[in-house]
Motif scaffolding. Structure first.
Motif: not given
Length: 95
Positions: A27-28, A46-47, A53-54, A73-75
């Protein structure tokens, strides 16, 4: 391995620090720098890079039979990435 086995096991290597069989949820949002501009395993924010994500990207690539996969993280982030692959200008033959 088949689809079901890959879906469960790929990207789920035991955590080297704790030995957890399933990757923990990180959650970092930011990560410590070893020195200015030198990040641990490339993790800075994180972004831009994140262990979960990896793992997801590795699993998706294996399931789809590809070499790599990208998760967004988004469309809009995905659309932006695709548009950045294109060159500006008119198509050939356009008036």
């Amino acid at each position: 391995m088949g689809f079901a086995t890959n879906a469960i096991h790929v990207g789920q290597e035991p955590d080297p620090r704790t030995g957890a069989v399933v990757m923990p949820i990180y959650q970092t949002s930011t990560y410590v720098q070893e020195e200015f501009g030198k990040y641990r395993e490339g993790f800075d924010y994180a972004r831009t890079n994140h262990p979960n994500r990896k793992a997801l990207e590795k699993t998706l690539a294996k399931l789809e039979g590809g070499h790599a996969a990208y998760a967004f993280s988004s469309g809009m982030a995905a659309i932006d990435a695709v548009f950045r692959l294109l060159r500006a200008g008119r198509p050939r033959g356009a008036v």
